[in-house]
Write an enzyme that holds these catalytic residues in place. Structure first.
Site, mmCIF file in Angstrom:
data_model
loop_
_atom_site.group_PDB
_atom_site.id
_atom_site.type_symbol
_atom_site.label_atom_id
_atom_site.label_comp_id
_atom_site.label_asym_id
_atom_site.label_seq_id
_atom_site.Cartn_x
_atom_site.Cartn_y
_atom_site.Cartn_z
ATOM 1 N N LYS A 153 1.277 8.393 1.581
ATOM 2 C CA LYS A 153 2.233 7.655 2.405
ATOM 3 C C LYS A 153 2.859 6.517 1.602
ATOM 4 O O LYS A 153 2.137 5.785 0.911
ATOM 5 C CB LYS A 153 1.540 7.102 3.656
ATOM 6 C CG LYS A 153 2.464 6.243 4.511
ATOM 7 C CD LYS A 153 1.943 6.012 5.918
ATOM 8 C CE LYS A 153 0.923 4.915 6.063
ATOM 9 N NZ LYS A 153 1.389 3.571 5.637
ATOM 10 N N GLU A 199 5.858 3.257 1.830
ATOM 11 C CA GLU A 199 6.674 2.425 2.714
ATOM 12 C C GLU A 199 8.087 2.281 2.166
ATOM 13 O O GLU A 199 8.267 1.981 0.984
ATOM 14 C CB GLU A 199 6.072 1.013 2.829
ATOM 15 C CG GLU A 199 4.733 0.988 3.533
ATOM 16 C CD GLU A 199 4.195 -0.418 3.738
ATOM 17 O OE1 GLU A 199 4.961 -1.401 3.573
ATOM 18 O OE2 GLU A 199 3.008 -0.542 4.065
ATOM 19 N N GLU A 218 6.743 2.240 12.626
ATOM 20 C CA GLU A 218 5.913 1.122 13.096
ATOM 21 C C GLU A 218 6.792 0.054 13.741
ATOM 22 O O GLU A 218 7.746 -0.436 13.120
ATOM 23 C CB GLU A 218 5.120 0.530 11.904
ATOM 24 C CG GLU A 218 4.254 -0.667 12.308
ATOM 25 C CD GLU A 218 3.184 -1.030 11.281
ATOM 26 O OE1 GLU A 218 2.981 -0.278 10.320
ATOM 27 O OE2 GLU A 218 2.551 -2.088 11.470
ATOM 28 N N ASP A 257 -2.616 5.835 1.465
ATOM 29 C CA ASP A 257 -1.494 4.908 1.288
ATOM 30 C C ASP A 257 -1.271 4.570 -0.174
ATOM 31 O O ASP A 257 -2.219 4.304 -0.920
ATOM 32 C CB ASP A 257 -1.831 3.587 1.998
ATOM 33 C CG ASP A 257 -0.959 3.313 3.193
ATOM 34 O OD1 ASP A 257 0.102 3.937 3.327
ATOM 35 O OD2 ASP A 257 -1.356 2.443 3.993
ATOM 36 N N ASP A 293 -3.613 0.866 3.648
ATOM 37 C CA ASP A 293 -3.806 -0.376 2.884
ATOM 38 C C ASP A 293 -4.027 -1.556 3.833
ATOM 39 O O ASP A 293 -4.249 -2.686 3.386
ATOM 40 C CB ASP A 293 -2.677 -0.623 1.872
ATOM 41 C CG ASP A 293 -1.323 -0.835 2.500
ATOM 42 O OD1 ASP A 293 -1.197 -0.713 3.735
ATOM 43 O OD2 ASP A 293 -0.364 -1.122 1.742
ATOM 44 N N SER A 294 -4.046 -1.283 5.146
ATOM 45 C CA SER A 294 -4.508 -2.274 6.121
ATOM 46 C C SER A 294 -5.941 -2.695 5.795
ATOM 47 O O SER A 294 -6.406 -3.718 6.288
ATOM 48 C CB SER A 294 -4.449 -1.698 7.541
ATOM 49 O OG SER A 294 -5.104 -0.446 7.612
#
Ligand code: KIV
Length: 266
Positions: A113, A115, A182, A85, A46-47
């Site tokens: 993925k 978070e 990260e 993501d 999602d960057s």
């Protein structure tokens, strides 16, 4: 030609103590270039909210957009293993989690993925029950930027470091198939490696992880502004984008990247 990389191949690296490479991919052309350069895994991150859309965080990215980019990446049937993501709030409830994972997997992702820490245990178990491999992203989780008060290294205090280690251990035990760390100090990564079995991917997390990931635009040195400490420009010194991707892959596998200047030590 090359066999396709599966989750078992990535898990075998953790068991054998060897390394694999990962880069972000958002479109068909770069997905194919990266995969052909030997990169083992592609992350539809999602960057893309920052590097493609120009936002100053990942929060505006929608599930629909993630599904679109995942489909663009998987359409070329890359040899590399594809992870998608979950965007902000797409896994807020169990019901949302299952629906979001279904759409991303049906777009061709091989793993999802998410978070967060131990609060994700319920989601991880339910996804595993439905046949969805899960990667848990810990440390500097960009969707939490408003709670962190900025993009800051995580785990510098004993209390947060202990929490990260406990979360990683709990998620690994609950069946998370991969962990991604990260921006954490090397010593926190070392503690997490000691209590987990899943492959651990690092970005600004030191040299001890099973894999390293970089945002494609960062490793090509084309992201505007001052790069983060952990970024290396692999295009400078390479004759082409393909050669830069291959240089990154080789540097990860040989252990040349990350070097001490890319790491956080305390
Ligand atoms: O969104 C993303 O690209 C990521 C990586 C930087 C790990 O989460």
């Amino acid at each position: 030609m090359h066999h396709h990389v599966s989750l078992s191949h990535l898990k075998a690296h953790r068991a054998a103590g060897t390394r694999f490479s990962m880069v972000t991919a958002y479109d068909a052309c770069f997905a194919q270039l990266s995969s052909d350069a030997g990169i083992d895994s592609l992350l539809v991150g999602d960057s893309l909210g920052m590097v493609l859309q120009g936002h100053d965080s990942t929060l505006p990215v929608t599930l629909e957009q993630m599904v679109y980019h995942t489909a663009c990446v998987t359409r070329t049937k890359p040899r590399a293993f594809v992870i998608a993501d979950m965007p902000f709030m797409a896994a807020a409830t169990l019901e949302d989690t299952m629906r979001s994972a279904r759409l991303l997997m049906q777009a061709g992702a091989q793993m999802i993925k998410l978070e967060g820490g131990a609060q994700l245990l319920g989601q991880v178990q339910r996804l595993a029950d439905q046949g969805v491999p899960v990667c848990c992203h810990l440390g500097l989780t960009p969707q939490f930027v408003n709670r962190f008060g900025g993009y800051k290294v995580q785990g510098r205090t004993q209390a947060i470091a202990d929490q990260l280690v406990a979360d990683a251990q709990a998620l690994d035990a609950a069946g998370a198939d991969m962990l991604l760390l990260e921006c954490v100090p090397n010593h926190v990564t070392a503690r997490i490696m000691a209590v987990t079995q899943a492959p651990v991917v690092g970005i600004g997390a030191g040299p001890e992880t099973t894999a390293q990931v970089l945002v494609l635009h960062d490793l090509l040195g084309i992201t505007p502004g001052k790069p983060a400490r952990f970024v290396q420009n692999f295009l400078s010194g390479s004759a082409s984008i393909q050669a830069a991707l291959s240089a990154f892959d080789q540097a990860v596998k040989s252990g040349a990247y990350p070097a001490p200047e890319h790491c956080f030590v305390d």
